[in-house]
Design a protein around this motif. Sequence first.
Motif, mmCIF file in Angstrom:
data_model
loop_
_atom_site.group_PDB
_atom_site.id
_atom_site.type_symbol
_atom_site.label_atom_id
_atom_site.label_comp_id
_atom_site.label_asym_id
_atom_site.label_seq_id
_atom_site.Cartn_x
_atom_site.Cartn_y
_atom_site.Cartn_z
ATOM 1 N N ARG A 182 32.086 -55.000 79.042
ATOM 2 C CA ARG A 182 32.248 -53.645 78.158
ATOM 3 C C ARG A 182 32.624 -53.880 76.886
ATOM 4 O O ARG A 182 32.494 -53.217 75.682
ATOM 5 C CB ARG A 182 33.041 -52.562 78.573
ATOM 6 C CG ARG A 182 32.342 -51.786 79.825
ATOM 7 C CD ARG A 182 31.250 -50.816 79.516
ATOM 8 N NE ARG A 182 30.549 -50.246 80.372
ATOM 9 C CZ ARG A 182 30.600 -49.305 81.209
ATOM 10 N NH1 ARG A 182 31.531 -48.586 81.102
ATOM 11 N NH2 ARG A 182 29.959 -48.813 82.210
ATOM 12 N N LEU A 238 36.285 -56.661 82.626
ATOM 13 C CA LEU A 238 35.721 -55.436 81.963
ATOM 14 C C LEU A 238 35.476 -55.729 80.354
ATOM 15 O O LEU A 238 34.615 -55.124 79.739
ATOM 16 C CB LEU A 238 36.926 -54.237 81.947
ATOM 17 C CG LEU A 238 36.946 -53.429 83.231
ATOM 18 C CD1 LEU A 238 38.196 -52.480 83.228
ATOM 19 C CD2 LEU A 238 35.586 -52.509 83.475
ATOM 20 N N ILE A 277 38.241 -46.179 80.461
ATOM 21 C CA ILE A 277 37.409 -46.566 81.747
ATOM 22 C C ILE A 277 38.263 -46.012 82.834
ATOM 23 O O ILE A 277 39.222 -46.790 83.166
ATOM 24 C CB ILE A 277 37.075 -47.879 81.668
ATOM 25 C CG1 ILE A 277 36.421 -48.595 80.455
ATOM 26 C CG2 ILE A 277 36.367 -48.275 83.003
ATOM 27 C CD1 ILE A 277 36.225 -49.895 80.260
ATOM 28 N N TRP A 302 36.009 -50.077 91.583
ATOM 29 C CA TRP A 302 36.793 -51.440 91.502
ATOM 30 C C TRP A 302 37.202 -51.652 93.001
ATOM 31 O O TRP A 302 37.930 -50.771 93.564
ATOM 32 C CB TRP A 302 37.643 -51.388 90.819
ATOM 33 C CG TRP A 302 38.654 -52.735 90.627
ATOM 34 C CD1 TRP A 302 38.123 -53.827 90.873
ATOM 35 C CD2 TRP A 302 39.820 -52.799 90.585
ATOM 36 N NE1 TRP A 302 39.289 -54.689 90.674
ATOM 37 C CE2 TRP A 302 40.183 -54.130 90.415
ATOM 38 C CE3 TRP A 302 41.029 -51.813 90.342
ATOM 39 C CZ2 TRP A 302 41.637 -54.399 90.496
ATOM 40 C CZ3 TRP A 302 42.447 -52.211 90.299
ATOM 41 C CH2 TRP A 302 42.693 -53.547 90.159
ATOM 42 N N LEU A 361 29.871 -50.724 87.428
ATOM 43 C CA LEU A 361 30.174 -49.968 86.335
ATOM 44 C C LEU A 361 28.884 -49.247 86.220
ATOM 45 O O LEU A 361 27.695 -49.522 86.501
ATOM 46 C CB LEU A 361 30.580 -50.651 84.975
ATOM 47 C CG LEU A 361 31.676 -51.344 85.113
ATOM 48 C CD1 LEU A 361 31.856 -52.220 83.886
ATOM 49 C CD2 LEU A 361 32.847 -50.467 85.189
#
Length: 185
Positions: free
Chosen positions: A60, A56, A111, A38, A24
């Motif tokens: 995040r 994730l 995202i 990914w 990321l």
Amino acid sequence: MIRSTSDRMTWVCTGEPPTARLRLADPPSSRAMLDGGWWPTSRDPVVELCSLVTALTAQRGGVIERIMLDPAAWDRHPRRIGVGGAVVRVGWFTTLGTGLVIVTGRRDLRIDLTVTAPETTHDVAMAAMLAASSPASTTRAAGIPPTPQSPPSPRLARPEDDVDAWESEGGHLRFDRHPTAPVRT
């Protein structure tokens, strides 16, 4: 619309999902078109999406509610998966393209990730994920170097079959690739 039993099922990964191969942008950039890359380890969406959601959420934060994918790159197409006691809805869109996954959630969480095919070599996959995770990148998913996807279905294996399908659906092929300007009258 009549829904089948499998459409109403929530699929849960019964084993420990693999660690997601994910890169990321850090810090997230509002200017970047992509938030990262990914590289799934297989084409099983239940296992791979469980590992992606877990990674994730850890990196995040936030609650992930939906994932959007192209069905062509996956072995099956569940509508819901269970991850950590929560249900994540999965949408399958042929218009999205096999190289992109969009993850959304609460509080405007979005995202966008490029997806590198599982059979891609390590060096190519790392280069694609690095390019996608650059915070200064304005590259869209289509601009990331292409990676091998699953083999074409036998029905559309020949280019002329693709042309026949397009023509029978009302489309017309243009053999010149140059854009034309609108005609003013």
